[in-house]
Design an enzyme around this catalytic site. Structure first.
Site, short mmCIF file in Angstrom:
data_model
loop_
_atom_site.label_atom_id
_atom_site.label_comp_id
_atom_site.label_asym_id
_atom_site.label_seq_id
_atom_site.Cartn_x
_atom_site.Cartn_y
_atom_site.Cartn_z
N SER A 97 2.33 -5.67 2.92
CA SER A 97 3.46 -5.52 3.23
C SER A 97 4.18 -6.67 2.48
O SER A 97 5.25 -7.04 2.59
CB SER A 97 3.61 -6.11 4.81
OG SER A 97 3.31 -5.35 5.73
N HIS A 146 3.39 2.43 10.74
CA HIS A 146 2.36 2.06 11.98
C HIS A 146 2.37 3.23 12.89
O HIS A 146 1.51 3.38 13.77
CB HIS A 146 2.98 0.79 12.84
CG HIS A 146 2.79 -0.52 12.03
ND1 HIS A 146 3.95 -1.38 11.67
CD2 HIS A 146 1.76 -1.11 11.46
CE1 HIS A 146 3.53 -2.25 11.41
NE2 HIS A 146 2.26 -2.29 11.09
N CYS A 177 -8.59 2.69 6.52
CA CYS A 177 -8.00 3.12 5.30
C CYS A 177 -8.70 2.52 4.07
O CYS A 177 -9.22 1.44 4.03
CB CYS A 177 -6.44 2.53 5.26
SG CYS A 177 -5.93 2.36 3.77
N HIS A 191 -1.31 -4.71 18.68
CA HIS A 191 -0.76 -4.22 17.24
C HIS A 191 0.05 -3.01 17.46
O HIS A 191 -0.51 -1.91 18.23
CB HIS A 191 -1.89 -3.96 16.20
CG HIS A 191 -1.44 -3.99 14.88
ND1 HIS A 191 -0.90 -2.83 14.45
CD2 HIS A 191 -1.26 -4.90 13.89
CE1 HIS A 191 -0.65 -2.84 12.94
NE2 HIS A 191 -0.75 -4.22 12.68
N HIS A 209 5.81 -5.72 7.96
CA HIS A 209 5.79 -7.16 8.44
C HIS A 209 6.24 -7.96 7.24
O HIS A 209 5.36 -8.85 6.80
CB HIS A 209 4.35 -7.47 8.87
CG HIS A 209 4.06 -6.79 10.20
ND1 HIS A 209 2.88 -6.28 10.69
CD2 HIS A 209 4.91 -6.73 11.33
CE1 HIS A 209 3.02 -5.89 11.89
NE2 HIS A 209 4.16 -6.06 12.28
N CYS A 258 0.70 -1.19 0.12
CA CYS A 258 0.02 0.00 -0.20
C CYS A 258 0.91 1.29 0.01
O CYS A 258 2.25 1.27 0.40
CB CYS A 258 -0.83 -0.03 1.34
SG CYS A 258 -0.08 0.32 2.90
N GLU A 266 0.53 -0.22 15.43
CA GLU A 266 -0.26 0.59 15.19
C GLU A 266 -1.22 1.34 16.37
O GLU A 266 -1.19 2.46 16.66
CB GLU A 266 -1.11 0.52 13.82
CG GLU A 266 -1.78 1.75 13.43
CD GLU A 266 -2.96 1.37 12.48
OE1 GLU A 266 -4.25 2.02 12.73
OE2 GLU A 266 -2.72 0.71 11.23
N THR A 295 -6.41 1.26 11.14
CA THR A 295 -6.52 1.35 9.74
C THR A 295 -6.94 0.00 8.99
O THR A 295 -7.67 -0.10 8.01
CB THR A 295 -5.55 2.02 9.15
OG1 THR A 295 -4.19 1.24 9.15
CG2 THR A 295 -5.10 3.55 9.49
N CYS A 333 2.39 6.55 8.19
CA CYS A 333 1.42 6.57 7.16
C CYS A 333 0.40 7.94 7.32
O CYS A 333 -0.01 7.92 8.34
CB CYS A 333 0.22 5.02 7.20
SG CYS A 333 -0.95 5.42 6.14
#
Length: 289
Positions: A272, A82, A200, A132, A47, A18, A134, A172, A104
């Site tokens: 990723s 993240h 996202c 996570h 990742h 992405c 993020e 996201t 991001c």
């Protein structure tokens, strides 16, 4: 779409890197070109083990924790897509490290929302996976009462602190349908609630396309790192449509069973996953079946 050897292969248009991940990876390679200082990333840049191993070979270090960050005396630190908490930024600044911020923009926007809503007196609820990176970063822009909710059970048991109004944001890469379900549970309780869907667009598009392809194939291949949250969610969505779904990191992991009855195969990949891995699977899928 391609046909040949009686096997039809459909590769998702949205498969692979992405915008945010590609940008972060490129920033690390840029630093390698122009910097003589030690270069680190805060957490693995993506990742994906192949990319991280390549950067490691080129001398890029990975900082895994705040404790490790405290040991770094000088150099450049690239913040991955993240993002990180406010506290980590402060620590880097105090240590005089050069910071390349590759957070991001979609994640950056959530940091601003959480900071603003907390300042406005709302209790922030983050829908996502607590562990996570993020989400850990997003949580670090709220206050002590900012909570993370991932399951229907947690949503059912949640009550706002001192009857505060709440603001709901999302990781996201969270599953959009699950997000809607959890928001519904809050709405039914009649709270004063502000819902901000921060999933996202690229994630939503990828999930919708993967679901559509998986619903019309005999086998589905999902390519991505074992620790990739968005790839895991893609796998869950595809498996819901096609029980013959494989989750692989590289072509070497792909070992299908009972390929004779397979006439149509779908391929998608997480944010990723480098293009060359997707192409390698695409090129060799007929051999495997």
């Amino acid at each position: 779409m391609e046909t040949g050897s009686e096997l039809e292969v459909i590769v998702a248009k949205t498969a692979g890197f992405c915008f945010g991940v590609e940008r972060a990876v490129n920033k690390v390679y840029e630093q390698l070109e122009k910097n003589n200082q030690p270069i680190y990333t805060y957490g693995p840049i993506i990742h994906n083990e192949e990319v991280v191993a390549d950067l490691s070979k080129r001398g890029v270090g990975v900082i895994y924790s705040e404790e490790e960050l405290k040991q770094v005396e000088h150099g450049v630190v690239v913040i991955r897509s993240h993002g990180v908490s406010r506290h980590i930024y402060q620590l880097m600044k105090e240590k005089g490290l050069e910071v390349i911020d590759a957070t991001c923009p979609f994640v950056k926007k959530i940091h601003r929302i959480v900071e603003e809503q907390t300042r406005a007196g709302r209790q922030v609820v983050i829908i996502g996976s607590e562990k996570h990176p993020e989400v850990e970063g997003i949580k670090g822009w709220g206050d002590a009462h900012t909570v993370v909710i991932e399951t229907a059970e947690e949503a059912k048991n949640f009550a706002p602190q001192n009857g505060r109004s709440i603001a709901v944001v999302s990781q996201t890469t969270f599953n959009y349908n699950k997000f809607k379900e959890l928001v519904e549970k809050f709405s039914k309780k009649g709270y004063d609630i502000l819902v901000l869907n921060t999933i996202c667009n690229a994630t939503q598009e990828r999930q919708v396309e993967a679901k559509e392809i998986a619903s019309k194939v005999d086998a589905m291949i999902v390519i991505g790192g074992k620790n990739s949250s968005n790839t895991q969610k893609l796998y869950e969505i595809c498996f819901g449509e096609c029980k013959n779904t494989y989750y692989i990191q590289t072509l070497g992991d792909f070992d299908p069973e009972g390929g004779n009855s397979v006439r149509k195969v779908g391929i998608t990949a997480g944010a990723s996953t480098p293009k060359k891995i997707i192409e390698e699977v695409h090129t060799n899928v007929r051999v495997k079946f």
